[in-house]
Design a protein around this motif. Structure first.
Motif, PDB file in Angstrom:
ATOM      1  N   ILE A 105     -48.397   8.882  33.566  1.00 39.73           N
ATOM      2  CA  ILE A 105     -47.186   8.355  32.922  1.00 39.73           C
ATOM      3  C   ILE A 105     -47.473   6.989  32.321  1.00 39.73           C
ATOM      4  O   ILE A 105     -47.045   6.676  31.200  1.00 39.73           O
ATOM      5  CB  ILE A 105     -46.025   8.294  33.932  1.00 39.73           C
ATOM      6  N   ALA A 106     -48.212   6.149  33.048  1.00 41.77           N
ATOM      7  CA  ALA A 106     -48.569   4.828  32.519  1.00 41.77           C
ATOM      8  C   ALA A 106     -49.381   4.956  31.236  1.00 41.77           C
ATOM      9  O   ALA A 106     -49.179   4.189  30.278  1.00 41.77           O
ATOM     10  CB  ALA A 106     -49.346   4.037  33.572  1.00 41.77           C
ATOM     11  N   VAL A 109     -47.034   6.000  28.387  1.00 44.31           N
ATOM     12  CA  VAL A 109     -46.222   4.863  27.933  1.00 44.31           C
ATOM     13  C   VAL A 109     -47.063   3.951  27.049  1.00 44.31           C
ATOM     14  O   VAL A 109     -46.611   3.493  25.992  1.00 44.31           O
ATOM     15  CB  VAL A 109     -45.645   4.087  29.133  1.00 44.31           C
ATOM     16  N   ARG A 112     -47.393   5.445  23.668  1.00 42.09           N
ATOM     17  CA  ARG A 112     -46.149   5.334  22.898  1.00 42.09           C
ATOM     18  C   ARG A 112     -45.977   3.902  22.372  1.00 42.09           C
ATOM     19  O   ARG A 112     -45.533   3.693  21.240  1.00 42.09           O
ATOM     20  CB  ARG A 112     -44.946   5.698  23.763  1.00 42.09           C
ATOM     21  N   GLU A 113     -46.324   2.929  23.205  1.00 40.57           N
ATOM     22  CA  GLU A 113     -46.102   1.531  22.818  1.00 40.57           C
ATOM     23  C   GLU A 113     -47.097   1.053  21.770  1.00 40.57           C
ATOM     24  O   GLU A 113     -46.920  -0.033  21.207  1.00 40.57           O
ATOM     25  CB  GLU A 113     -46.150   0.647  24.058  1.00 40.57           C
ATOM     26  N   TRP A 118     -41.446   0.841  23.896  1.00 40.18           N
ATOM     27  CA  TRP A 118     -40.933   2.049  24.542  1.00 40.18           C
ATOM     28  C   TRP A 118     -39.726   1.647  25.396  1.00 40.18           C
ATOM     29  O   TRP A 118     -39.751   0.624  26.069  1.00 40.18           O
ATOM     30  CB  TRP A 118     -42.015   2.690  25.409  1.00 40.18           C
ATOM     31  N   ARG A 120     -36.934   1.005  28.215  1.00 41.27           N
ATOM     32  CA  ARG A 120     -37.022   0.789  29.654  1.00 41.27           C
ATOM     33  C   ARG A 120     -35.641   0.845  30.282  1.00 41.27           C
ATOM     34  O   ARG A 120     -34.636   0.593  29.617  1.00 41.27           O
ATOM     35  CB  ARG A 120     -37.701  -0.556  29.956  1.00 41.27           C
ATOM     36  N   PRO A 126     -40.340   1.732  32.491  1.00 39.96           N
ATOM     37  CA  PRO A 126     -40.289   2.570  31.289  1.00 39.96           C
ATOM     38  C   PRO A 126     -39.628   3.912  31.574  1.00 39.96           C
ATOM     39  O   PRO A 126     -39.802   4.490  32.656  1.00 39.96           O
ATOM     40  CB  PRO A 126     -41.762   2.745  30.915  1.00 39.96           C
ATOM     41  N   TYR A 128     -39.054   7.923  31.343  1.00 42.91           N
ATOM     42  CA  TYR A 128     -40.028   9.012  31.425  1.00 42.91           C
ATOM     43  C   TYR A 128     -40.464   9.426  30.015  1.00 42.91           C
ATOM     44  O   TYR A 128     -39.633   9.791  29.180  1.00 42.91           O
ATOM     45  CB  TYR A 128     -39.406  10.196  32.159  1.00 42.91           C
ATOM     46  N   PRO A 129     -41.783   9.376  29.744  1.00 38.66           N
ATOM     47  CA  PRO A 129     -42.273   9.644  28.394  1.00 38.66           C
ATOM     48  C   PRO A 129     -42.840  11.051  28.194  1.00 38.66           C
ATOM     49  O   PRO A 129     -43.305  11.384  27.107  1.00 38.66           O
ATOM     50  CB  PRO A 129     -43.398   8.620  28.251  1.00 38.66           C
TER      51      PRO A 129
END
Length: 289
Positions: A105-106, A109, A112-113, A118, A120, A126, A128-129
């Motif tokens: 997940i990290a 994120v 995405r960033e 992204w 929060r 953050p 959930y991506p």
């Protein structure tokens, strides 16, 4: 109807001044209104909760002069209640398994960033991506059968589609001294976790189930949970649970303005008592003298 209040600590450390403040507020409110005070032990996290901390909670609260009804509800003894609520949400098509690890997940994120911020949640984590909602039923079944760890998440978009005009009745101190009717915005939290493979509940799910089963009519708790009330109100409506009123109180902070931690010995009740502090002195320290 007789008001019902509750103090619900987790036995993952020793109580500090912030806990004392919240417990005393609940105790005082129960006495002022002729209500009942319940004690609930939120011990779902088996890796951090320990029997010695639970025993210390009882001892410290009794030393403060607080009394409560028995038996005490221990969450670990009521997993079937949370599983039933989760099954109801699943039957409504509002729950899905997500298989990404925290590290994955990290990474998602971070990816995405790379093209912009992204979103929060109100606590700064953050949203959930991942794209687990797009997995087919067969693929989900295969992954679960193969033993891949997973979290069960609430499909927030689908849940919000079912509920309109969401709000709660606030009697306390919101971040902006908000009172009366507060609009709820659970979508700010994204697809929150309701349970994990190894644990059939989360804080959000268990707290609304417990409050309903125990008949809690007024929830007195810290401002740090003010925004989470949006998620709790959504779950209450989805599950057909009664709505308590909420009274969010200010937090006791350290000298640098930070929220107290159970690891901060300078504000721990056990250390203050050993240094000669009295229950009346604790009341004065937290502004209830």
């Amino acid at each position: 109807m007789q008001p019902v209040f509750r103090f619900a600590p987790s036995p993952n450390g020793l109580l500090h001044l912030g806990h004392a403040y919240s417990a005393l507020l609940n105790f005082d409110r129960a006495r002022e209104t002729g209500g009942r005070l319940l004690l609930r032990i939120e011990d779902i996290d088996a890796t951090r909760c320990r029997p010695e901390f639970e025993a210390a909670i009882y001892e410290d609260l009794a030393w403060l002069g607080i009394s409560w009804e028995t038996p005490v509800r221990r969450q670990s003894e009521h997993l079937a209640d949370y599983r039933a609520a989760l099954d109801k949400l699943t039957a409504l098509g509002l729950v899905y398994p997500a298989f990404e690890s925290r590290a994955e997940i990290a990474r998602l994120v971070a990816a995405r960033e790379a093209s912009g911020p992204w979103p929060r949640d109100p606590d700064g984590a953050p949203l959930y991506p991942g794209d687990a909602k797009s997995l087919s039923a067969d693929e989900r079944t295969r992954l679960i059968a193969s033993g891949v760890p997973y979290a069960l998440r609430l499909d927030m978009a689908a849940a919000r589609h079912r509920v309109a005009g969401l709000s709660w009745n606030e009697l306390g101190e919101g971040p902006g001294d908000e009172r009366d009717i507060v609009p709820a915005r659970p979508e700010a939290w994204g697809d929150v976790i309701l349970a994990r493979k190894e644990t059939p509940t989360s804080y959000h799910l268990s707290v609304v189930v417990d409050d309903a089963l125990q008949g809690v009519s007024e929830v007195v708790r810290g401002q740090d949970l003010f925004n989470a009330t949006s998620v709790h109100r959504l779950l209450q409506l989805l599950l057909g649970l009664p709505e308590p009123v909420y009274r969010h109180h200010g937090l006791i902070r350290d000298g640098e303005g930070r929220k107290l931690s159970k690891s901060d010995r300078s504000t721990g009740l056990r250390e203050l008592r050993a240094a000669g502090m009295t229950p009346a002195g604790i009341r004065q320290l937290v502004g209830l003298g």
